[in-house]
Design a protein around this motif. Structure first.
Motif, PDB file in Angstrom:
ATOM      1  N   ASN A 266      -3.327   6.674  -0.660  1.00 12.76           N
ATOM      2  CA  ASN A 266      -2.241   7.447  -1.193  1.00 12.76           C
ATOM      3  C   ASN A 266      -2.104   8.857  -0.646  1.00 12.76           C
ATOM      4  O   ASN A 266      -1.474   9.539  -0.996  1.00 12.76           O
ATOM      5  CB  ASN A 266      -2.116   7.569  -2.676  1.00 12.76           C
ATOM      6  CG  ASN A 266      -1.952   6.080  -3.435  1.00 12.76           C
ATOM      7  OD1 ASN A 266      -1.614   5.322  -2.507  1.00 12.76           O
ATOM      8  ND2 ASN A 266      -2.318   6.129  -4.559  1.00 12.76           N
TER       9      ASN A 266
ATOM     10  N   VAL B 205       7.357   5.497   0.810  1.00  7.93           N
ATOM     11  CA  VAL B 205       7.649   5.906   2.088  1.00  7.93           C
ATOM     12  C   VAL B 205       9.252   6.043   2.732  1.00  7.93           C
ATOM     13  O   VAL B 205       9.589   4.758   2.827  1.00  7.93           O
ATOM     14  CB  VAL B 205       6.613   5.453   3.378  1.00  7.93           C
ATOM     15  CG1 VAL B 205       7.142   6.279   4.499  1.00  7.93           C
ATOM     16  CG2 VAL B 205       5.374   5.609   3.070  1.00  7.93           C
TER      17      VAL B 205
ATOM     18  N   SER C 248      -1.138  10.885   2.794  1.00 10.17           N
ATOM     19  CA  SER C 248      -0.277  10.940   3.810  1.00 10.17           C
ATOM     20  C   SER C 248      -1.250  10.710   5.129  1.00 10.17           C
ATOM     21  O   SER C 248      -2.425  11.294   4.757  1.00 10.17           O
ATOM     22  CB  SER C 248       0.577  12.141   4.172  1.00 10.17           C
ATOM     23  OG  SER C 248      -0.226  13.141   4.563  1.00 10.17           O
ATOM     24  N   GLY C 249      -0.875  10.485   6.264  1.00 12.04           N
ATOM     25  CA  GLY C 249      -1.448  10.238   7.408  1.00 12.04           C
ATOM     26  C   GLY C 249      -2.314  11.531   7.841  1.00 12.04           C
ATOM     27  O   GLY C 249      -3.297  11.474   7.906  1.00 12.04           O
ATOM     28  N   GLY C 250      -1.377  12.498   7.687  1.00 11.72           N
ATOM     29  CA  GLY C 250      -2.051  13.751   8.193  1.00 11.72           C
ATOM     30  C   GLY C 250      -3.230  14.321   7.197  1.00 11.72           C
ATOM     31  O   GLY C 250      -4.255  14.817   7.726  1.00 11.72           O
TER      32      GLY C 250
ATOM     33  N   SER D 199       0.780  -1.391   0.002  1.00 15.60           N
ATOM     34  CA  SER D 199       0.093   0.051   0.007  1.00 15.60           C
ATOM     35  C   SER D 199       0.945   1.311  -0.065  1.00 15.60           C
ATOM     36  O   SER D 199       0.331   2.338  -0.326  1.00 15.60           O
ATOM     37  CB  SER D 199      -1.018  -0.062   1.176  1.00 15.60           C
ATOM     38  OG  SER D 199      -0.149  -0.297   2.623  1.00 15.60           O
ATOM     39  N   THR D 200       2.124   1.097   0.475  1.00 19.03           N
ATOM     40  CA  THR D 200       2.937   2.576   0.557  1.00 19.03           C
ATOM     41  C   THR D 200       3.593   2.538  -0.819  1.00 19.03           C
ATOM     42  O   THR D 200       4.249   3.695  -0.859  1.00 19.03           O
ATOM     43  CB  THR D 200       3.872   2.123   1.833  1.00 19.03           C
ATOM     44  OG1 THR D 200       4.551   1.049   1.635  1.00 19.03           O
ATOM     45  CG2 THR D 200       3.416   2.521   3.066  1.00 19.03           C
ATOM     46  N   THR D 201       3.463   1.766  -1.675  1.00 16.05           N
ATOM     47  CA  THR D 201       4.309   2.076  -2.976  1.00 16.05           C
ATOM     48  C   THR D 201       3.164   2.700  -3.913  1.00 16.05           C
ATOM     49  O   THR D 201       2.180   3.078  -3.499  1.00 16.05           O
ATOM     50  CB  THR D 201       4.610   0.764  -3.813  1.00 16.05           C
ATOM     51  OG1 THR D 201       3.448  -0.294  -3.393  1.00 16.05           O
ATOM     52  CG2 THR D 201       5.813   0.235  -2.911  1.00 16.05           C
TER      53      THR D 201
ATOM     54  N   GLY E 289      -0.659  13.583  14.804  1.00 16.45           N
ATOM     55  CA  GLY E 289      -0.028  13.436  13.713  1.00 16.45           C
ATOM     56  C   GLY E 289      -0.240  14.425  12.537  1.00 16.45           C
ATOM     57  O   GLY E 289       0.151  14.258  11.471  1.00 16.45           O
TER      58      GLY E 289
END
Ligand SMILES: Nc1ncnc2c1ncn2[C@@H]1O[C@H](COP(=O)(O)OP(=O)(O)OP(=O)(O)O)[C@@H](O)[C@H]1O
Ligand SMILES: Nc1ncnc2c1ncn2[C@@H]1O[C@H](COP(=O)(O)OP(=O)(O)OP(=O)(O)O)[C@@H](O)[C@H]1O
Ligand SMILES: [Mg+2]
Ligand SMILES: [Mg+2]
Lengths: 372, 527, 323, 310
Positions: B416, B29, B418-420, A2-4, B446
């Protein structure tokens, strides 16, 4: 993963399944070689058998119809995060519904019967799916195991009914009576004939049209209605569903019942359309193949249609194959089926990390170039 | 906790651990960026950083759980090729993970010997392990029944099992990843005493925590991480919480928020004797009673794990009340009695849960799909029996522009962002409904500084528009600057209320530790 | 007395019918306790049965056939592992695929080798496992009570029957009394714990599925070279799934699983004998009901109406470290 | 005339060493004798029957011989679609102008092996294992029982059916279990009418040192010395005749019944079982055969009234 970087759709739902399919076919070719036959010839016969003459098309699409139904059935449950292996049993019991309706409601006129037969199948199929669904939703029993068990229970139940209840007096085979002429789904060649178009006769019948309609309806339902949304939410993140006020248990039951109803439509094709009577094991494993069809089609009706067509082709071409090459029995098709499921289903991740890596690297490089 | 002694001549001794140029990516990441770190032998070394800064990743690399893409690890001055946890254990490193690595169906003893069974057949090894365990228990006062099933133990005891596991393997270097987040204050104290003992025995401890108080009290040195990079190393004695927090977030921490005096009106939410149990049937909220009026922000302070999460979830309709009554504008909305989250939303309750990633987001969805979660029934989003994706897309675009969600593409997959940015989208979804009552947990966890200010302003604006707000946060700063009234929760009970104007960190801190409010104020008065 | 004889004979048949279930259920247990769902039991059993019969036919030795069966099922286990452990594929799908594949492949290869429609040629005595008479069995044959029990019930089975029954305590011992068992159970509950304890998760799971392969291979060989005398297409007829049900019914533990296998085997043996028998009250026993009983019982158990079957926690989940 | 014959076997397939294999043998013999190539197909599941027949018909195969009663409804359909193709069905009656139905008097053959079984038995207990529980198989059982009682009125006959679906023809393990259960109850001769399942029955008899009786084809050679005899049902003859008649342009639709008198059923005696058959047995069975063909002894046909005289 998922992070790609997200893979573009054409790779995700196009290139990757094709790559896996190709591998399955290559291995199948090796099996053919191993038993001393020529793979090229086999492919030729397969294709000829599936598409080479008019009637073949009819057969191919007739099998495709079954696979569309069972594929859709699997997909709907899957969107809710459920692994419904029970399409086989659900379709079987759905067949009971159709048959009972046809035998006991035979006074109904033809067009009404079309609807009643469908409803009967749906009700029976959905009811058979309800029990495992309920057990999953309310008692936490694992749906994979319960649906497997329910396939066997359905099988025993149907044998009992066919042998002891539905078999007409004096008949030797455990089959129901033939259903009345006016209750049968018209064959496509008959419909075409009525419209003045000459078509070779084949078992392809009106249920193919149902299958196309069902695909569209499933597409609308899953992606364009609140219930479809709720089902997908439960499937993707049950905690979030609860947070949103979507009770997972309720939608597990709904999704499974829809799944069972879709599976039961296979009985329309087989019983109202082709066999015209209920017979032992008429489901013939189509329910299991539906799993592969759905997975290959990425659980999307369009993908399912394509995958169903592939399997329809394999089935029909395979029948031709066993006619043409005596050393290759129908089992060859079963082997190919198994390999396709193995490579496109179980090993679907085999190439993904590598492809993703390659694609990510390419993207990063491209982005870097653009930044300059 | 007693004050640490300085470490004396740093650099003269051989560092127990030295990391050089550690680099790690998870896909796109960049979790660790060329990190250097030295940890002196026989010290307690703190690591601080915001959520997602890469602390756990770094330590997991040291422990061999992940493999670094680049960089070297030296233990006791020797280059150490750590390919897996096996190598780390052999090098004398032990780790207590943020999420425990225990087999819940096993006994304590079985968990401890896993991997070091001492022979192919269990019997001999088990007997020896039992003795060794007794010795360790006595030495570090880690009382625990070796035959208890781990799943039945409290979190605090489970942590002891983790520590025992490390010690049993002869760890000389012990890494603890956010060990106190789940502990009661008493348990935390006990833990720090254990760490002290370890240090006295010459062992090295690496402690990851968010709590600057703990850093100041327990460590000798501290390192700060931000967005995957190591930004500073300090001797604890030479730094201050202010400096550390500035280093952590990359700019000066926000000061008190400017806001008007609250103008509370009618009671919106009335909670009486509410009791809530968790999934294991443990009562987590005990007889909570309070009310919230329109036009005020009520804050709930407490060490995390003291029932705030369950309280918030119950009020949001996710968790049933086992006892008690909840009324919204005079109507009974007791959770579990025919009222669920959907019903509460219809009645104007918006809910931003603490764990947004897990609970309020469906990462597999596109942003616009995620933006209607909980509101999919809204007539504005319907076109006949179908969902009106055009309207939804427009609404999402509006949320994105108003809350500065980047990139502002409603069709992008939620995962896709970011967390924030995911969090901003959730806040936008809930706040822009203009609800009667806003339940919000950890609203700024966060998110970056700019966003924090923005979010705070939005919450105050809601209050000023006459809405009721319930705020749960473990950040005392945040509670004190936002709330008009502060309720303190400890061990499931609301043990007291403090007006924001009277509140200060020490009083709240004492109350959070379970000290009676009047006593807390007395203690405070003395100092 | 006659009833006693009947009961003894029924139990005797129960031992025969439950043997393949026991071996396969233990096989399933090893795999599932390590976290890998094994729906492929059916297909593996089939593959084992085929290899055993084919090789025993060529070599005229059941032991070599047994080895061939085990080699085949280990191979299939590795395939299953390659899909689900190495490539983190869906374990259910992989199991189904192997079942379908083996159903076709055994017949296909059978036709290619023997041209008998997927069957293997009938095996003669030397190529099959023969009944073993336990010491002293002949002597006590005519002693009342003891005679029937020892001679009829306990003696006179082939070696695989005895192996199956000995495999249960052996499996228990391995599972609960050895380092391997401890790690295996741990990796099915929390692979993270195993990984951080410095043990390779993947290797552990592979070892577990290999154990599974060894056991299910014996089960297949039993069908074609001990109980039967040749392989025929789909001869397992759902026994793999029954074994799976027995394993679930036995809550993933060896002795309860043994009990479940005996129960299911007994039902099967009884169904054979109850056929057409008219019982008071019930009337003629519907054979199908008896046949469906194992599945029904398993569902009832899963629903939590009789005890609770809690599967290993990590069952079905591939171990993913880096998302 | 030049013919392109085809055979569609029932479940169990051409090598079931029994019923279907009989058909295969007939076709093979015809091929040997005349050099005429034929096509055949083994169906794997019920849905394939129709497709197989239609496929053959479409390719111009003629005549098409369908083996087994299960083919009836499929054949009925396809025969209507291809009125110019000649169809022969064995074991079932289909009343269409282009269909020839061949049925056997299995009860007569079964009677003969019943006589032999009763005389060979030392325990006065004999067994019967049927395949699928259908009237046709009860017909076998009923004839057998009559034969046993004819030779030994005090004898006891155990009867078991393997199952109720097509799978019952192909489950030797179950067949073996059933035979064992009958041996356990004291039987020492067991007759099977169970297709592929019967292989297990005969195996169990050989394993237990008892006697089995084969069916349809001559199965004496499967376990020489352990198979008392086989009830021959000349499916091979039926197939051969159908091919030959079509080639000779004298193929006739309608019903053909083959009994003892027509040579359609019989019992098998060869070098594999000659030691088991005493002269006395030979005499007795010859007498019975004579009585039946002459009509002085009538063997009751179960299917005439769905009942068997006790
Ligand atoms: N789970 C995920 N799946 C896919 N991509 C992700 C995921 N998490 C992060 N990303 C991608 O990686 C980038 C960095 O994410 P990360 O959460 O580390 O950001 P951040 O620096 O913490 O930002 P913020 O301060 O907004 O939280 C994001 O822009 C996103 O595109
Ligand atoms: N296994 C993983 N797979 C992919 N990405 C990961 C993984 N573990 C962590 N990350 C990502 O790496 C970054 C750093 O995470 P890490 O867990 O090290 O942060 P942290 O500083 O420990 O945060 P917290 O205080 O929340 O524990 C985050 O963006 C996170 O999403
Ligand atoms: Mg962390
Ligand atoms: Mg972040």
């Amino acid at each position: 993963m998922s992070t790609t970087v997200q893979l573009p759709r054409w790779i995700d739902v196009g290139a990757l399944p094709l790559l896996n399919l190709l591998l399955a076919l290559v291995v199948s070719g090796l099996v053919v070689l191993a038993i001393g036959e020529n793979p090229a010839e086999v492919v030729e016969i397969l294709l000829y058998g599936a598409f080479g003459y008019e009637e073949a098309w009819g057969y191919t699409l007739y099998y495709t119809t079954n696979f569309i139904f069972t594929g859709l059935a699997f997909a709907v449950a899957f969107h809710c995060g459920l692994f419904n292996i029970g399409a086989e049993g659900q379709a079987y019991v759905g067949g009971l519904g159709v048959t009972l309706a046809a035998l006991y409601l035979d006074f109904l006129p033809f067009p009404i019967m079309l609807v009643v037969g469908m409803l009967a199948a749906m009700i029976f199929g959905a009811a058979w799916a309800y029990i495992p669904a309920y057990l999953q939703a309310r008692r936490g029993s694992h749906i994979v195991i319960t649906t497997i068990m329910f396939n066997f229970i359905a099988s025993s139940l149907m044998v009992y009914l066919l042998v002891n209840v539905l078999r007409p007096e004096g008949s030797m085979t455990p089959e129901s009576e033939q259903i009345a002429e006016n209750l049968r789904l018209p064959f496509i060649h008959d419909i075409a004939g009525a419209l003045g178009i000459e078509m070779a006769s084949s078992p392809l019948n009106l249920s193919f049209v149902y299958a196309i309609l069902a695909s569209v309806m499933v597409w609308l339902f899953i992606w364009h209605t609140r219930w479809g949304y709720a089902i997908r939410t439960v499937g993707a993140n049950a905690v979030a569903a609860t947070y949103a006020g979507i009770e997972p248990g309720r939608f597990i039951i709904i999704a499974m019942m829809i799944s069972g109803a879709l599976a039961s439509f296979m009985a329309l094709n087989e019983i109202m359309g082709v066999q015209h009577r209920l017979l032992i094991d008429f489901t013939a494993g189509y329910g299991f193949v539906g799993i592969a069809v759905a997975l290959m089609g990425r659980n999307h009706p369009f993908g399912i249609f394509l995958a169903a067509l592939l399997f329809g082709m394999l089935y029909q071409g395979g029948a031709e194959l066993s006619f043409e090459i005596p050393t290759i029995s129908n089992d060859m098709v079963v082997v190919i089926q198994g390999l396709v499921i193995l490579f496109t289903g179980a090993m679907e991740h085999m190439f993904r990390p590598r492809v993703t890596k390659m694609y990510t690297a390419w993207r990063l490089r491209r982005d870097a170039q653009e930044a300059v | 906790m007693h004050q640490m002694h300085g470490t004396g001549e740093t650099g003269a001794v051989q560092p127990a651990i030295e990391l050089r140029g550690i680099d790690k990516r998870f896909g796109a990441v960049h979790a660790n960026k060329e990190i250097d770190l030295k940890v002196d032998k026989g010290t307690i070394h703190g690591i601080v950083g915001e959520n997602g800064a890469g602390k756990s990743t770094l330590m997991s690399i040291l422990y061999g759980f992940y493999q670094a893409d680049a960089g070297t690890i030296h233990v006791d001055g020797k280059l150490c090729d750590i390919k897996g946890s096996e190598d780390a254990i052999a090098a004398g490193i032990g780790m207590v993970h943020q999420h425990f690595m225990l087999v819940e169906t096993f006994s304590v003893l079985e968990n401890v010997i896993l991997g070091v069974e001492g022979g192919a057949v269990l019997r001999d090894g088990v007997d020896r392990a039992r003795e060794e365990l007794h010795r360790l228990e006595r030495e570090y006062s880690l009382d625990i029944d070796p035959d208890a099933i781990v799943g039945d133990l409290s979190v605090g005891l489970q942590q002891r099992v983790e520590i025992l596991k490390a010690l049993f393997r002869g760890a000389e270097i012990l890494i603890l990843d956010e060990p106190t987040g789940v502990l009661t204050p008493q348990e935390a104290d006990h833990l720090f005493r254990i760490l002290e003992t370890l240090k006295e025995q010459g062992k090295t401890v690496v402690l990851i925590t968010h709590k600057l108080r703990e850093i100041m009290a327990a460590t000798d040195n501290v390192s700060v991480m931000r967005q995957g990079a190591m930004v500073a190393h300090r001797k604890t004695a030479d730094t201050s919480p202010e400096e550390l927090s500035e280093l952590m977030v990359g700019r000066k921490v926000l000061l008190r928020l400017e806001k008007e005096q609250a103008q509370p009106k009618d009671t919106v939410l009335k909670v009486e004797n509410l009791c809530v149990e968790n999934a294991q049937g443990v009562r987590k909220v005990k007889n909570a009673s309070f009310d919230i009026r329109a036009g005020e922000i009520v804050g709930i302070a407490g060490v995390s794990g003291n029932g705030q999460s369950e309280l918030l979830e119950a009020l949001g309709g996710i968790r049933a009340a086992s006892e008690g009554v909840v009324e919204l504008n005079g109507q009974d909305v007791t959770p579990g009695k025919g009222v669920d989250a959907a019903e509460l939303r219809r009645r104007g309750v918006a809910h931003v849960p603490e764990d947004r990633h897990r609970m309020a987001m469906v990462t597999a969805f596109s942003a616009k799909e995620a933006a209607i979660l909980g509101y999919e029934d809204d007539p504005a989003y319907q076109k006949g029996v179908f969902l009106d994706w055009h309207a939804i897309s427009d609404a999402t675009a509006k949320m994105m522009s108003e809350f500065d969600v980047r990139p502002d593409n409603p069709d992008l997959k939620a995962a896709n962002f970011s967390g924030g940015n995911q969090q901003k989208l959730v806040l936008a979804r809930e706040i822009m409904r203009d609800p009667e009552l806003l339940l919000v947990g950890q609203p700024t966890r966060g998110v970056d500084i700019g966003a924090i200010e923005f979010i705070h302003k939005r919450i105050v604006a809601m209050r000023d528009a006459g809405k009721a707000v319930l705020l749960v946060s473990v950040e005392l700063d945040e509670i004190m600057s936002l709330a008009d009234r502060i309720l303190v929760m400890c061990d499931g009970a609301i043990i007291g209320e403090v007006a924001a104007s009277d509140a200060n960190e020490r009083v709240l801190g004492l109350m959070m530790a379970g000290v009676d409010p009047s006593e807390a104020k007395a203690v405070e008065g003395q100092s | 007395m006659e009833n006693f004889e009947l009961v003894i004979l029924l139990l005797d048949a129960t031992l025969r019918t439950s043997t393949p279930l026991i071996l396969a259920a233990l096989a399933g247990m090893f795999s599932e306790r390590s976290g890998t769902i094994n729906l492929a039991l059916e297909g593996m059993m089939l593959g084992g049965a085929f290899s055993a019969a084919a090789v025993a036919f060529y070599m005229d030795d059941p032991w070599i056939g047994l080895l061939a069966a085990i080699a085949t099922t280990i191979g299939l286990s590795l395939l299953h592992g390659f899909a689900c452990i190495t490539h983190k594929g869906n374990q259910v799908v992989s199991g189904m695929a192997i079942n379908i594949l083996m159903s076709g492949l055994t017949a296909l290869v059978g036709i290619a080798l023997f041209a008998q429609g997927g069957k293997t040629p009938a095996l003669d005595k030397a190529a099959r496992f023969q009944p073993i008479t336990l010491p002293g069995a002949e002597a006590v044959k005519d002693v009342p009570i003891i005679g029937p029990i020892y001679f009829e019930l306990l003696s006179g089975h082939n070696i695989l029957v005895y192996i199956a029954f000995l495999a249960v305590p052996a499996a228990w011992w391995v599972m609960y009394r050895t380092r391997f068992g401890l790690r295996l159970r741990a990796v099915g509950e929390n692979p993270g714990a195993v990984d951080t304890a410095g043990i390779g998760v993947v290797a552990m799971r592979y070892r577990a599925v290999i154990c599974s392969g060894v056991l299910v291979g014996m089960s297949g060989a039993y069908l074609s070279t001990a109980q039967g005398a040749s392989f025929l297409q789909d001869m397992t007829a759902g026994k793999g799934y029954i074994a799976l049900a027995a394993m679930v019914f036995g809550k993933w533990r060896p002795f309860p699983a043994l009990a479940a296998c005996l129960l299911f085997g007994f039902l099967d043996a009884a169904a054979t004998r109850l056929q057409g028998v008219v019982l008071p009250v019930i009337g003629e026993v519907p054979v199908q009901l008896v046949q469906a009983l194992p599945y029904v019982l398993t569902v009832i158990l899963l629903a939590g109406f009789i005890g609770r079957a809690i599967p290993p926690k990590a069952l079905g989940r591939p171990y993913v470290k880096e998302r | 005339a030049e013919i392109k014959p085809a055979v569609v076997y029932d479940l169990g397939g051409r090598f079931d060493r029994s019923f279907n294999q009989g058909a295969y043998n007939g076709a093979e013999k015809y091929k040997e004798d005349t050099g005429t190539e034929y096509r055949d197909f083994e169906i794997q599941n019920d849905s394939q029957r129709e497709q197989a027949m239609r496929n053959f018909a479409r390719r111009g195969m003629n005549p098409i011989v369908a083996i087994g009663f299960s083919q009836a409804s499929a054949l009925e359909k396809v025969a209507k679609e291809f009125p110019d193709t000649k169809f022969t069905i064995v074991d079932m009656v289909v009343d269409l102008p282009n269909v020839q139905s061949v049925v056997f008097k299995e009860h007569e053959g079964s009677f003969l092996v019943g006589v032999l079984a009763a005389m060979a038995s030392e325990t006065h207990k004999v067994g019967f294992v049927g395949g699928m529980d259908i009237p046709l198989i009860r017909k076998f059982a009923c004839g057998y029982v009559q034969g046993v009682k004819y030779a030994d009125p005090s004898a006891e006959v155990f009867q078991n059916m393997t199952g109720t679906t097509g799978a019952a023809w192909n489950d030797p393990v179950k067949g073996g279990e059933l035979a064992k259960s009958q041996f356990d109850r004291g039987a020492d001769v067991v007759y099977h009418a169970a297709g592929g399942t019967g292989v297990g029955v005969l195996q169990a008899a050989a394993d237990a040192g008892k006697l089995g009786i084969g069916v349809d084809s001559n199965q004496n050679a499967l376990h020489p010395g352990s198979v008392l005899t086989s009830m021959l049902k000349r499916v091979d003859v039926a197939v051969y005749e159908a091919f030959a008649a079509a080639a000779g342009d004298n193929w006739q639709p309608g019903l053909t019944i083959l009994g003892l008198a027509e040579g359609g059923v019989d019992w098998a005696l060869d070098e594999n079982n000659e030691k088991l058959i005493t002269a006395e047995m030979k005499d007795a069975v010859a007498k019975a055969k004579e009585a039946i063909t002459s009509g002085s002894l009538e063997v009751h046909d179960y299917m005439s009234d769905s009942a068997c005289p006790q």
